[in-house]
Design a protein around this motif. Structure first.
Motif, PDB file in Angstrom:
ATOM      1  N   GLY A  14       0.827  -1.212   0.000  1.00 25.59           N
ATOM      2  CA  GLY A  14       0.000   0.000   0.000  1.00 25.59           C
ATOM      3  C   GLY A  14       0.850   1.245   0.000  1.00 25.59           C
ATOM      4  N   ALA A  15       1.946   1.197  -0.789  1.00 23.92           N
ATOM      5  CA  ALA A  15       2.904   2.318  -0.800  1.00 23.92           C
ATOM      6  C   ALA A  15       2.512   3.391  -1.813  1.00 23.92           C
ATOM      7  CB  ALA A  15       4.307   1.794  -1.092  1.00 23.92           C
ATOM      8  N   SER A  16       1.425   3.192  -2.538  1.00 31.98           N
ATOM      9  CA  SER A  16       1.094   4.152  -3.602  1.00 31.98           C
ATOM     10  C   SER A  16       0.525   5.456  -3.053  1.00 31.98           C
ATOM     11  CB  SER A  16       0.129   3.512  -4.608  1.00 31.98           C
ATOM     12  OG  SER A  16      -1.014   3.022  -3.956  1.00 31.98           O
ATOM     13  N   ARG A  17       0.018   5.426  -1.824  1.00 32.65           N
ATOM     14  CA  ARG A  17      -0.513   6.672  -1.243  1.00 32.65           C
ATOM     15  C   ARG A  17      -0.669   6.505   0.271  1.00 32.65           C
ATOM     16  NH1 ARG A  17      -4.929   4.233  -3.946  1.00 32.65           N
ATOM     17  NH2 ARG A  17      -6.559   3.592  -2.471  1.00 32.65           N
ATOM     18  N   GLY A  18      -1.109   7.589   0.890  1.00 31.78           N
ATOM     19  CA  GLY A  18      -1.504   7.534   2.298  1.00 31.78           C
ATOM     20  C   GLY A  18      -0.391   7.123   3.251  1.00 31.78           C
ATOM     21  N   LEU A  44       2.909   4.327  -7.641  1.00 29.84           N
ATOM     22  CA  LEU A  44       4.083   3.690  -7.017  1.00 29.84           C
ATOM     23  C   LEU A  44       5.368   4.323  -7.544  1.00 29.84           C
ATOM     24  CD1 LEU A  44       3.077  -0.106  -7.096  1.00 29.84           C
ATOM     25  CD2 LEU A  44       3.156   1.377  -5.087  1.00 29.84           C
ATOM     26  N   GLY A  45       5.354   4.665  -8.842  1.00 33.55           N
ATOM     27  CA  GLY A  45       6.518   5.321  -9.440  1.00 33.55           C
ATOM     28  C   GLY A  45       6.778   6.677  -8.803  1.00 33.55           C
ATOM     29  N   GLN A  46       5.702   7.428  -8.542  1.00 32.77           N
ATOM     30  CA  GLN A  46       5.857   8.738  -7.875  1.00 32.77           C
ATOM     31  C   GLN A  46       6.433   8.544  -6.473  1.00 32.77           C
ATOM     32  OE1 GLN A  46       1.910  10.310  -8.057  1.00 32.77           O
ATOM     33  NE2 GLN A  46       2.003  10.614 -10.279  1.00 32.77           N
TER      34      GLN A  46
END
Ligand SMILES: NC(=O)c1ccc[n+]([C@@H]2O[C@H](COP(=O)([O-])OP(=O)(O)OC[C@H]3O[C@@H](n4cnc5c(N)ncnc54)[C@H](OP(=O)(O)O)[C@@H]3O)[C@@H](O)[C@H]2O)c1
Length: 244
Positions: A14-18, A44-46
């Motif tokens: 869950g590393a894509s946000r939050g 995820l790239g960001q």
């Protein structure tokens, strides 16, 4: 910020946000190599760019927490690439808001698959590798609802109770070993999720995701004989000890 996790490899789901994104960046601040797991590859790239800017090495590893094969493949590819895994952060999660009577079986199954079954699969797959590290750490992000029950959130509540239960059993299995299992149970954190589920809470009162990330860094860097099994983290304006 330092280099306490230099050469260590951390998987963050869950590393894509939050909260997951904040945790990934905080671990990068200690120079960890961070494996970023989620489904939104662009996001995820960001996060990967932020991890690199914070001083870590980022690996984007798309995987679906509800898909056992994709989780197993992800762990295998991380092990092959780095030859080690030191930290597993089971953070990815979903909510479902509905009265129990209106909760469909598929809503229940989805919450259990993403929030409890996926973390179980990851723990199982990572453990043999984690045990080879001098210090292995698993942190499972549960919730205040994993401690108490909230109306309109029966599936989410059950999944977080399951995650906590699994964590307690695993910690007992690993007692005295080099691998420690911790649980963090946050109240309202300022993310997309809480915006959807609790729009009634003022943004000013919400916990900053960075605050949870700081607690994760403490847990994964603490060395000594004292072990914090579980952190209950409430908003300053919420009832102490999750009462009320
Ligand atoms: N925010 C709060 O107030 C709060 C309070 C207590 C506990 N928590 C817990 O904290 C964790 C993080 O929550 P958040 O607030 O940061 O939520 P969020 O902003 O909605 O982020 C959820 C994360 O989980 C990932 N995810 C969801 N379904 C997935 C799936 N099937 N496979 C892989 N990844 C998946 C998402 O990535 P993709 O969309 O890219 O897949 C996203 O990165 C959750 O476990 C949540 O239950 C949150």
């Amino acid at each position: 910020m330092g280099d306490r996790l230099c050469e260590q490899v951390a998987i963050v789901t869950g590393a894509s946000r939050g909260i997951g994104r904040a945790i990934a960046c905080a671990l990068a601040g200690e120079h960890a190599s961070v494996v970023l797991v989620g489904r939104d590859v662009a996001a995820l790239g960001q996060c990967g760019d932020e991890v690199a800017a914070a001083g870590g090495t980022a690996v984007v590893a798309p995987a679906d927490m509800a898909d056992e094969a994709s989780l197993c493949e992800m762990v295998q590819s991380v092990a092959e690439r780095f030859g080690r895994i030191d930290i597993l952060i089971n953070n990815a999660g979903i909510t479902h808001s509905a009265r129990l009577q209106e909760t469909r079986t598929e809503d229940w199954d989805r919450c259990m698959a993403v929030n409890a079954r996926g973390p179980f699969i990851l723990c199982r797959q990572v453990l043999p590798i984690l045990k080879r590290a001098s210090r292995g750490r698993i942190i499972n992000i549960a919730s205040v609802v994993g401690v108490k029950g909230y109306a309109l959130q029966s599936a989410y509540t059950a999944s977080k109770h399951a995650l906590r239960g699994m964590s307690i059993a695993l910690a007992e299995e690993l007692r005295g070993s080099s691998v420690r299992v911790h649980v963090i149970c946050p109240g309202g954190v300022d993310t997309d999720m809480v915006g959807r589920v609790r729009p009634d809470i003022s943004k000013d009162e919400l916990i900053n995701p960075l605050e949870i990330a700081e607690m994760v860094v403490y847990l994964v860097t603490h060395e000594g004989n004292a072990v914090v099994d579980e952190l209950h983290v409430r908003r300053a304006t919420a009832a102490p000890w999750f009462c009320g």
